[in-house]
Structure formats: C-alpha cells, structure tokens
Write a protein that holds these residues in place. Structure first.
Motif, short mmCIF file in Angstrom:
data_model
loop_
_atom_site.label_atom_id
_atom_site.label_comp_id
_atom_site.label_asym_id
_atom_site.label_seq_id
_atom_site.Cartn_x
_atom_site.Cartn_y
_atom_site.Cartn_z
N UNK A 1 0.79 -1.21 0.00
CA UNK A 1 0.00 0.00 0.00
C UNK A 1 0.82 1.26 0.00
N UNK A 2 2.04 1.20 -0.53
CA UNK A 2 2.88 2.40 -0.55
C UNK A 2 2.79 3.07 -1.90
N UNK B 1 5.43 12.89 5.35
CA UNK B 1 4.58 11.78 4.94
C UNK B 1 3.14 12.01 5.36
N UNK B 2 2.23 11.39 4.65
CA UNK B 2 0.82 11.45 5.01
C UNK B 2 0.18 10.11 4.67
N UNK B 3 -0.70 9.65 5.54
CA UNK B 3 -1.43 8.40 5.30
C UNK B 3 -2.84 8.75 4.82
N UNK B 4 -3.31 8.03 3.80
CA UNK B 4 -4.65 8.27 3.27
C UNK B 4 -5.37 6.95 3.07
N UNK B 5 -6.69 7.04 3.03
CA UNK B 5 -7.55 5.89 2.72
C UNK B 5 -8.30 6.22 1.44
N UNK B 6 -8.25 5.32 0.46
CA UNK B 6 -8.92 5.52 -0.81
C UNK B 6 -10.17 4.64 -0.87
N UNK B 7 -11.34 5.27 -0.83
CA UNK B 7 -12.62 4.57 -0.83
C UNK B 7 -13.33 4.74 -2.16
N UNK B 8 -13.94 3.67 -2.64
CA UNK B 8 -14.74 3.74 -3.86
C UNK B 8 -16.12 4.28 -3.52
N UNK C 1 -2.72 3.80 2.09
CA UNK C 1 -1.38 4.00 1.57
C UNK C 1 -0.70 5.12 2.33
N UNK C 2 0.62 5.12 2.28
CA UNK C 2 1.43 6.21 2.85
C UNK C 2 2.31 6.74 1.73
N UNK C 3 2.34 8.05 1.59
CA UNK C 3 3.13 8.64 0.51
C UNK C 3 3.53 10.06 0.89
N UNK C 4 4.27 10.70 0.01
CA UNK C 4 4.69 12.08 0.21
C UNK C 4 3.47 12.99 0.27
N UNK C 5 3.52 13.98 1.14
CA UNK C 5 2.43 14.95 1.22
C UNK C 5 2.36 15.82 -0.02
#
Length: 246
Positions: A127-128, A148-155, A175-179
C-alpha cells in the motif's frame, strides 16, 4: 567591438514573478488555463472559494468548479528560486516547521521522520505510493525527505454512473506517501491498480468536493480535511467515474 551587457536587478523582473493577490513572490505558481494568469497556489484557491472569476481579468474560469482549470508551473517556480537568493530555503524551512506543528501524531510519535515514498508504483502489491526503498539508495531521493501522510482511498458507490461497475474497491485501501503527491498522481495510481483504460477518467473527492488534479495531499489535508473537527486520521479520499458537468 563588443557591447557591455547591462546588469539586471531582481526588481527588474518583479512584475513577472510576483502574485497579483498577495504582492509577494509567487510560491507554487499556478496558472489559470482559461486566461493564463498566474498566482500563488494558496492565493488563487482561496479566491475560488468565493468566486469563479479570474481576479486579474475577470473572465469566468468555470461555471461550477474553477479548481479544475488550474495548472502548476514548475518551470516558473524554478526560475523564481534561481532569481531570488534564499527563497527556496526559506520556504522549505517554513513548510517543515508548519508540518512539525500541525501534522497528526501516530501512536504518540511524530511521523515526519518516516521513510518518504512519493510516486505510485503500478506493480507493487503493498500500500505504498512509491518504489522499493532499498533500490537506488543514495542515488535517487524519490521524495523520501518530504513529510509523509497516510490516506484511505474509498470507492464511492451509488453514483448512478454507467461505468460504476468498472470502478471497484482497492484490495488495500490504505497507503502512505509524500504529502506533495498530487491528485493527478493518485488518479494514475488508481487507474493502474484497477486496470482501467488509459482514456478512463476518475473524480477524486474529499468531503464530497471534487479535488483539482494539481492539488497536493498536504493542501487537501490542511484546507479540506483538517478543518472538519469530526474527521479522524488518516484522511479519506473517495473516487468514482468522472461526471461531466458540461
């Protein structure tokens, strides 16, 4: 006989590199595609909260969602940083201090020192939003030095769109990725993970509002997610088949 070249001062170029709204140097220069006027990203987005017109020429940018008509000008940003000594360092330091004060803590720990992964990886199963951290260490940064920032991707379901059956839930939504990752990059990530055709368009929403393709996750978190006190961490972004409003 060679002519002596005239030396130009930074102030000679101020008209081209300052923001019409805040009168300061352009920070994250963002151009309105309808009229090609450029402003600081934060300035023009705040302006579009109240108006759909360009603040400089008055042309209507878009009837419903002017944020879709904004494009970052990375080339101009680099030119400004080269013209104005110390501006890049000052902005980076202010951004770092801002995130130290405002970024949420996870399990009591600041998350600023987490590994930085920026660009979504189409082939990975995790999930990166980024490549293999071990590959190219010391050679490529891959935005690992970014906050870094963590997000949740919902359909988003029940939209009544014809392509709704094509857009499904991700196997791993967190996922966790660059802000500094943009919505455009998130859309590419979703298209690759969901194996969508290259021509297929998605909308990405936060709190029910469509986000512009050049919006960064940092910007969305601070202006759309964090302001709602009931919202928790991680930030939730929803996606759906694109709706064309004409």
């Amino acid at each position: 006989m060679s002519a002596t070249g005239r030396k130009h001062l930074v102030r000679d170029f101020n008209h081209f590199i300052t923001c019409y709204l805040c009168r300061g140097y352009l920070i994250k220069p963002t151009t309105v595609t309808e009229c090609l006027h450029t402003f600081c990203k934060s300035c023009i987005v705040q302006h579009f909260e109240e108006s759909n017109d360009c603040p400089k020429c008055g042309i209507q940018v878009h009837e419903t969602n002017p944020l879709e008509m904004l494009r970052l000008d990375n080339t101009l940003e680099e030119i400004i940083f080269k013209l104005v000594p110390g501006l890049r360092e000052k902005e980076e330091q202010q951004e770092l201090e801002f995130w130290r004060k405002n970024q949420p803590k996870e399990n009591g720990q600041e998350s600023l020192r987490c590994p930085r992964l920026a660009v979504p990886d189409a082939g990975g199963e995790g999930g990166d939003c980024g490549g293999n951290e071990a590959d190219g260490a010391g050679e490529d940064d891959y935005h690992r030095s970014d906050p870094q920032i963590a997000i949740c991707l919902d359909c988003l379901r029940n939209t009544g769109q014809s392509g709704e059956s094509t857009v499904t839930d991700l196997m791993k939504r967190f996922i966790r990725c660059s802000s500094r990752v943009t919505v455009g990059t998130i859309k590419k990530f979703l298209s690759l993970k969901l194996k969508l055709p290259s021509s297929y368009e998605l909308d990405v929403l936060c709190n029910g509002e469509i986000m512009g393709r050049d919006h960064t996750l940092e910007f969305i978190y601070m202006t759309r997610w964090r302001l709602h006190g009931e919202n928790t961490y991680p930030m939730v972004l929803e996606y759906r088949p694109r709706i064309d409003f004409g």
